[in-house]
Design a protein around this motif. Structure first.
Motif, PDB file in Angstrom:
ATOM      1  N   HIS A  50       0.842  -1.206   0.000  1.00  0.00           N
ATOM      2  CA  HIS A  50       0.000   0.000   0.000  1.00  0.00           C
ATOM      3  C   HIS A  50       0.876   1.255   0.000  1.00  0.00           C
ATOM      4  N   PRO A  51       1.577   1.516  -1.099  1.00  0.00           N
ATOM      5  CA  PRO A  51       2.463   2.690  -1.168  1.00  0.00           C
ATOM      6  C   PRO A  51       1.730   3.987  -0.833  1.00  0.00           C
ATOM      7  N   GLY A  52       2.343   4.767   0.032  1.00  0.00           N
ATOM      8  CA  GLY A  52       1.758   6.043   0.398  1.00  0.00           C
ATOM      9  C   GLY A  52       0.855   6.003   1.602  1.00  0.00           C
ATOM     10  N   TYR A  53       0.422   4.794   2.008  1.00  0.00           N
ATOM     11  CA  TYR A  53      -0.488   4.712   3.160  1.00  0.00           C
ATOM     12  C   TYR A  53       0.278   4.860   4.469  1.00  0.00           C
ATOM     13  N   TYR A  69       2.917  21.214   5.739  1.00  0.00           N
ATOM     14  CA  TYR A  69       2.239  20.040   6.275  1.00  0.00           C
ATOM     15  C   TYR A  69       2.028  20.203   7.782  1.00  0.00           C
ATOM     16  N   LYS A  70       0.985  19.542   8.272  1.00  0.00           N
ATOM     17  CA  LYS A  70       0.662  19.636   9.691  1.00  0.00           C
ATOM     18  C   LYS A  70       1.358  18.573  10.528  1.00  0.00           C
ATOM     19  N   SER A  71       1.945  17.575   9.873  1.00  0.00           N
ATOM     20  CA  SER A  71       2.650  16.525  10.604  1.00  0.00           C
ATOM     21  C   SER A  71       3.710  15.912   9.709  1.00  0.00           C
ATOM     22  N   VAL A  72       4.713  15.298  10.336  1.00  0.00           N
ATOM     23  CA  VAL A  72       5.747  14.602   9.581  1.00  0.00           C
ATOM     24  C   VAL A  72       5.142  13.400   8.863  1.00  0.00           C
ATOM     25  N   GLY A  73       4.141  12.776   9.500  1.00  0.00           N
ATOM     26  CA  GLY A  73       3.496  11.620   8.891  1.00  0.00           C
ATOM     27  C   GLY A  73       2.855  11.948   7.555  1.00  0.00           C
ATOM     28  N   SER A  74       2.139  13.086   7.482  1.00  0.00           N
ATOM     29  CA  SER A  74       1.486  13.463   6.225  1.00  0.00           C
ATOM     30  C   SER A  74       2.528  13.843   5.167  1.00  0.00           C
ATOM     31  N   PHE A  75       3.632  14.456   5.602  1.00  0.00           N
ATOM     32  CA  PHE A  75       4.729  14.767   4.681  1.00  0.00           C
ATOM     33  C   PHE A  75       5.327  13.478   4.118  1.00  0.00           C
ATOM     34  N   SER A  76       5.608  12.503   4.995  1.00  0.00           N
ATOM     35  CA  SER A  76       6.207  11.237   4.565  1.00  0.00           C
ATOM     36  C   SER A  76       5.282  10.490   3.620  1.00  0.00           C
ATOM     37  N   SER A  77       3.982  10.530   3.927  1.00  0.00           N
ATOM     38  CA  SER A  77       3.011   9.852   3.071  1.00  0.00           C
ATOM     39  C   SER A  77       2.997  10.480   1.678  1.00  0.00           C
ATOM     40  N   SER A  78       2.996  11.819   1.626  1.00  0.00           N
ATOM     41  CA  SER A  78       2.988  12.516   0.346  1.00  0.00           C
ATOM     42  C   SER A  78       4.271  12.244  -0.433  1.00  0.00           C
ATOM     43  N   LEU A  79       5.392  12.185   0.281  1.00  0.00           N
ATOM     44  CA  LEU A  79       6.677  11.908  -0.359  1.00  0.00           C
ATOM     45  C   LEU A  79       6.676  10.514  -0.984  1.00  0.00           C
ATOM     46  N   GLN A 136       4.189   8.834  -2.007  1.00  0.00           N
ATOM     47  CA  GLN A 136       3.238   8.757  -3.114  1.00  0.00           C
ATOM     48  C   GLN A 136       3.754   9.439  -4.383  1.00  0.00           C
ATOM     49  N   GLY A 137       4.932  10.049  -4.286  1.00  0.00           N
ATOM     50  CA  GLY A 137       5.503  10.706  -5.456  1.00  0.00           C
ATOM     51  C   GLY A 137       5.022  12.121  -5.659  1.00  0.00           C
ATOM     52  N   ASN A 138       4.389  12.708  -4.637  1.00  0.00           N
ATOM     53  CA  ASN A 138       3.869  14.069  -4.768  1.00  0.00           C
ATOM     54  C   ASN A 138       4.935  15.140  -4.574  1.00  0.00           C
ATOM     55  N   LEU A 139       6.123  14.732  -4.130  1.00  0.00           N
ATOM     56  CA  LEU A 139       7.214  15.684  -3.902  1.00  0.00           C
ATOM     57  C   LEU A 139       8.444  15.205  -4.670  1.00  0.00           C
ATOM     58  N   PRO A 140       8.383  15.257  -5.987  1.00  0.00           N
ATOM     59  CA  PRO A 140       9.447  14.666  -6.812  1.00  0.00           C
ATOM     60  C   PRO A 140      10.834  15.231  -6.566  1.00  0.00           C
ATOM     61  N   LEU A 141      10.940  16.516  -6.244  1.00  0.00           N
ATOM     62  CA  LEU A 141      12.255  17.113  -6.033  1.00  0.00           C
ATOM     63  C   LEU A 141      12.930  16.571  -4.774  1.00  0.00           C
ATOM     64  N   LEU A 142      12.150  16.027  -3.853  1.00  0.00           N
ATOM     65  CA  LEU A 142      12.717  15.523  -2.600  1.00  0.00           C
ATOM     66  C   LEU A 142      13.007  14.032  -2.641  1.00  0.00           C
ATOM     67  N   LYS A 143      12.749  13.407  -3.801  1.00  0.00           N
ATOM     68  CA  LYS A 143      13.138  12.006  -3.941  1.00  0.00           C
ATOM     69  C   LYS A 143      14.654  11.872  -3.864  1.00  0.00           C
ATOM     70  N   LEU A 192      12.493  24.651  -0.793  1.00  0.00           N
ATOM     71  CA  LEU A 192      11.748  25.822  -1.248  1.00  0.00           C
ATOM     72  C   LEU A 192      11.395  25.726  -2.728  1.00  0.00           C
ATOM     73  N   GLU A 193      12.276  25.103  -3.516  1.00  0.00           N
ATOM     74  CA  GLU A 193      11.953  24.876  -4.925  1.00  0.00           C
ATOM     75  C   GLU A 193      10.747  23.947  -5.046  1.00  0.00           C
ATOM     76  N   GLN A 194      10.713  22.926  -4.166  1.00  0.00           N
ATOM     77  CA  GLN A 194       9.566  22.024  -4.171  1.00  0.00           C
ATOM     78  C   GLN A 194       8.306  22.752  -3.744  1.00  0.00           C
ATOM     79  N   ALA A 195       8.436  23.644  -2.747  1.00  0.00           N
ATOM     80  CA  ALA A 195       7.275  24.421  -2.295  1.00  0.00           C
ATOM     81  C   ALA A 195       6.750  25.296  -3.425  1.00  0.00           C
ATOM     82  N   ALA A 196       7.658  25.905  -4.187  1.00  0.00           N
ATOM     83  CA  ALA A 196       7.246  26.764  -5.297  1.00  0.00           C
ATOM     84  C   ALA A 196       6.560  25.938  -6.379  1.00  0.00           C
ATOM     85  N   GLN A 197       7.043  24.737  -6.611  1.00  0.00           N
ATOM     86  CA  GLN A 197       6.425  23.862  -7.602  1.00  0.00           C
ATOM     87  C   GLN A 197       5.028  23.457  -7.196  1.00  0.00           C
TER      88      GLN A 197
END
Length: 238
Positions: free
Chosen positions: A110-113, A186-196, A198-205, A229-234
């Motif tokens: 379950h990637p991203g869960y 993000y409101k939590s590290v968990g939601s950030f990690s989940s988004s990462l 899931q591929g939603n933060l490609p620059l941080l891969k 910050l580049e990822q935030a701008a994207q």
């Protein structure tokens, strides 16, 4: 000729309110059904409302009528320092799963869960390498408190506030997951990690460094403030 009456449908929160539990516990009873013995398997959902599962209310009520209240009690995680690192089996037990492979299953199937590990250790030999994934108790607590469709489990503490991170600091400073999450809103590290994951933060891969000689922080991924910050701008352009 009389028409067949449509069953009443209820989601996890509605069932939880009637049974005096939390929606997290209702969903857990369903997701852990494979571990239950014959006759105790939680009913299968019959539909969806958005992302929420829907059950036949009468069928679920019948199931609860034959269950012992003690068997339905909430899992209260043990008291462990928030920066303690747990491997997948230990994390599964901390979260109350009988199956010690549950976290491994989440990560694999379950990637991203489930949140990304806080530390990844490269083990083994060049001929037979393997990776050891570790999660902070803090990350597990945040996931329990904020994961989609689960509500809050009894005994789960509120997720700690995100750190305040200036956007105008040294652009080459290496920042960790909590700081990156804060800069990205993000409101939590968990939601950030989940988004990462899931591929939603490609620059941080791509990471810019790994914490070394930092005690419990060893092995944790780091990104430059510039990259974050580049990822935030994207993200803001979407």
């Amino acid at each position: 000729m009389t028409s067949r009456r449509e069953p009443r449908l209820a989601d996890a929160s509605e069932i939880a309110a009637e049974q005096g539990l939390t929606s997290a516990r209702i969903t857990a009873l369903y997701t852990e059904r494979a571990e239950n013995t014959v006759g105790e398997t939680f009913p299968e959902p019959v539909g969806k409302r958005g992302r929420a599962r829907l059950w036949d209310h009468a069928e679920v009520s019948e199931w609860f009528a034959h269950r012992s209240p003690a068997r339905l009690a909430e899992h209260a995680p043990p008291s462990v320092p928030p920066d303690t690192l747990l491997n997948a089996a230990e994390a599964s037990r901390y979260l109350g799963y009988k199956n010690s492979n549950q976290v491994t299953t989440y990560v694999r199937d379950h990637p991203g869960y489930f949140p990304e590990p806080d530390v990844v250790e490269e083990k083994g030999t060049a001929e037979n390498p393997y990776r050891r994934q570790l999660w902070e108790v803090r990350t597990l607590q945040q996931w329990m408190a904020s994961r989609p469709g689960r509500g809050r489990r009894g005994g789960t503490k509120e997720a700690p506030p995100m750190p305040k991170v200036p956007v105008d600091g040294d652009p080459d400073e290496l920042l960790g997951a909590s700081q990156a999450a804060a800069l990205l809103g993000y409101k939590s590290v968990g939601s950030f990690s989940s988004s990462l994951s899931q591929g939603n933060l490609p620059l941080l891969k791509t990471t810019d460094g790994i914490a070394e000689n930092a005690g419990r922080q060893n092995g944790r991924r780091r990104w430059t403030r510039r990259r974050i910050l580049e990822q935030a701008a994207q993200r803001s352009k979407k």
